[in-house]
Design a protein around this motif. Structure first.
Motif, PDB file in Angstrom:
ATOM      1  N   LYS A 185     -10.715   4.561  -0.246  1.00  0.00           N
ATOM      2  CA  LYS A 185     -11.300   3.288  -0.528  1.00  0.00           C
ATOM      3  C   LYS A 185     -11.765   2.885   0.987  1.00  0.00           C
ATOM      4  O   LYS A 185     -12.569   2.351   1.235  1.00  0.00           O
ATOM      5  N   TRP A 186     -10.704   2.954   1.913  1.00  0.00           N
ATOM      6  CA  TRP A 186     -10.669   2.487   3.381  1.00  0.00           C
ATOM      7  C   TRP A 186     -10.524   1.147   3.241  1.00  0.00           C
ATOM      8  O   TRP A 186     -10.717   0.410   2.364  1.00  0.00           O
ATOM      9  N   ASP A 187     -10.119   0.478   4.505  1.00  0.00           N
ATOM     10  CA  ASP A 187     -10.019  -0.976   4.542  1.00  0.00           C
ATOM     11  C   ASP A 187      -9.320  -1.554   3.258  1.00  0.00           C
ATOM     12  O   ASP A 187      -9.607  -2.537   2.905  1.00  0.00           O
ATOM     13  N   CYS A 188      -8.045  -0.978   3.254  1.00  0.00           N
ATOM     14  CA  CYS A 188      -7.239  -1.402   1.972  1.00  0.00           C
ATOM     15  C   CYS A 188      -6.099  -2.554   2.656  1.00  0.00           C
ATOM     16  O   CYS A 188      -5.047  -2.656   2.378  1.00  0.00           O
ATOM     17  N   ARG A 189      -6.596  -3.460   3.407  1.00  0.00           N
ATOM     18  CA  ARG A 189      -6.095  -4.586   3.780  1.00  0.00           C
ATOM     19  C   ARG A 189      -5.939  -5.761   2.609  1.00  0.00           C
ATOM     20  O   ARG A 189      -6.580  -5.485   1.576  1.00  0.00           O
ATOM     21  N   SER A 190      -4.851  -6.239   2.728  1.00  0.00           N
ATOM     22  CA  SER A 190      -4.344  -7.235   1.556  1.00  0.00           C
ATOM     23  C   SER A 190      -5.357  -8.146   1.046  1.00  0.00           C
ATOM     24  O   SER A 190      -5.455  -8.676  -0.293  1.00  0.00           O
ATOM     25  N   GLY A 191      -6.233  -8.597   1.810  1.00  0.00           N
ATOM     26  CA  GLY A 191      -7.318  -9.506   1.548  1.00  0.00           C
ATOM     27  C   GLY A 191      -8.435  -8.791   0.756  1.00  0.00           C
ATOM     28  O   GLY A 191      -9.289  -9.492   0.237  1.00  0.00           O
ATOM     29  N   ASN A 192      -8.374  -7.719   0.535  1.00  0.00           N
ATOM     30  CA  ASN A 192      -9.541  -6.784  -0.221  1.00  0.00           C
ATOM     31  C   ASN A 192      -8.944  -6.342  -1.590  1.00  0.00           C
ATOM     32  O   ASN A 192      -9.404  -5.509  -2.281  1.00  0.00           O
ATOM     33  N   ALA A 193      -7.829  -7.192  -2.095  1.00  0.00           N
ATOM     34  CA  ALA A 193      -7.500  -7.055  -3.462  1.00  0.00           C
ATOM     35  C   ALA A 193      -7.580  -8.432  -3.997  1.00  0.00           C
ATOM     36  O   ALA A 193      -7.071  -9.350  -3.156  1.00  0.00           O
ATOM     37  N   ALA A 194      -7.292  -8.803  -5.476  1.00  0.00           N
ATOM     38  CA  ALA A 194      -7.302  -9.966  -6.132  1.00  0.00           C
ATOM     39  C   ALA A 194      -6.794  -9.608  -7.203  1.00  0.00           C
ATOM     40  O   ALA A 194      -6.514  -8.678  -7.861  1.00  0.00           O
TER      41      ALA A 194
END
Length: 346
Positions: A185-194
């Motif tokens: 996916k790339w950029d799996c920082r926690s701000g990119n999940a909800a």
């Protein structure tokens, strides 16, 4: 983005949404703040995310990725259509993981971390059931990218007494120069999940998806400076959720993860340092709210702990551990000085 430009963008999105869904838009907001590419709409009795990116080709690729993956898993948004440059997708919830993880009890934090990692493995498994591995772009596969990624450790030189002669750069280049065989996916920082109203966690923002080793997605999460889980606890979670069908033996996977995370941590430190010089230190609440770079001394200290822990896990990167520990000491001092200033102002 100026106020007038943002209003123009909202007007364009509203017009396209009303034509696409055949219903009036009752409300439009920018959940990520001004200047972001996504907006939340209330239209046709549902909440929808509309995305208008600068690069329409990425938008169309992202829509294709969502369609392909959704046939095999439910850990990401559904694409609801693309109109020109605008993609409409299902709203996965307004409880961002980066905020939620900071507010819940410690045991719940571990549960959320477990679900976040499990979802990454499920998404990658879903991708192996599609043809994405034949058409997605390869990420980090040129010499310049590899050299820049590894050579960023020179940033640590001034933070910790130079780079040890025992560190083998050539071996590091070779270790991170992997073939792109796995969807990321790339950029799996926690701000990119909800998390939605049913407590289902989903990852979103597949704009930069492509092919690489696969462990990079896990590295982005653990290497998120605002992620409050101890590195050793995250390793336990990775071991517990590990997908044996991913194409790697567990030991090799964990070694690569450790090496990659070492250099990823340096990249995050460089970004934090650059942004702190430009904007000063920010509040942790503001950083999480707007999914910003972790420009706070405690977040910088956290990524130093991550770098120190994971560099020590592989003989290849072990000589760099002392650099992270020296940097950690420095950021703890900055944090303590900030606390003292805040007390004097109180």
């Amino acid at each position: 983005m100026s106020k007038s430009n943002e209003q123009s963008t909202q007007d364009k999105i509203t017009e396209c949404a009303e034509a696409h869904f055949g219903a009036p838009v009752k409300k439009i907001t920018a959940p990520g703040g001004e200047g972001r590419s996504s907006f939340r709409l209330s239209v046709a009795g549902q909440s929808v995310i509309a995305t208008l990116r600068p690069n329409f080709r990425r938008t169309h690729l992202e829509a294709h990725v969502l369609d392909e993956l959704n046939a095999h898993c439910d850990d990401l948004p559904q694409c609801l259509g693309v109109v020109g440059e605008i993609m409409f997708q299902s709203d996965v919830g307004d409880r961002r993981l980066n905020v939620e993880i900071a507010e819940v009890a410690p045991d719940v934090r571990l549960d959320l971390a477990h679900e976040a990692v499990s979802a990454i493995f499920r998404i990658q498994s879903a991708a192996r059931k599609t043809q994405l591995n034949e058409m997605m772009p390869h990420l980090g596969n040129n010499e310049d990218w590899i050299l820049n990624f590894v050579d960023a450790i020179d940033f640590l030189r001034d933070l910790g007494g130079g780079i040890s002669d025992k560190f083998d750069r050539e071996a590091a280049y070779e270790r991170v120069a992997v073939a792109g065989t796995q969807f990321v996916k790339w950029d799996c920082r926690s701000g990119n999940a909800a998390i939605d109203s049913t407590n289902k966690l989903r990852w979103f923002d597949f704009e930069y998806a492509g092919l690489r080793h696969g462990a990079e997605d896990i590295a982005w999460l653990i290497g998120d400076e605002a992620w409050p889980i101890r590195p050793q606890d995250m390793v336990d979670i990775v071991i517990d959720t590990f997908d044996p069908e991913c194409g790697y033996e567990m030991d090799d996977y964990l070694d690569y993860l450790s090496v990659y995370l070492t250099f990823h941590s340096v990249q995050r430190l460089k970004l934090i340092s650059k942004e702190s010089r430009k904007r000063g230190w920010l509040s942790k609440e503001k950083i999480r709210k707007y999914d910003d770079a972790g420009v706070h001394p405690e977040f910088a200290a956290q990524i130093c702990r991550v770098g120190a822990y994971f560099s020590a896990q592989s003989p290849l990167t072990a000589p760099l551990s002392r650099n992270f520990l020296a940097a950690l000491h420095g950021f703890i001092q900055i944090s303590n000085q900030q606390d003292q200033r805040n007390l004097r102002r109180a």
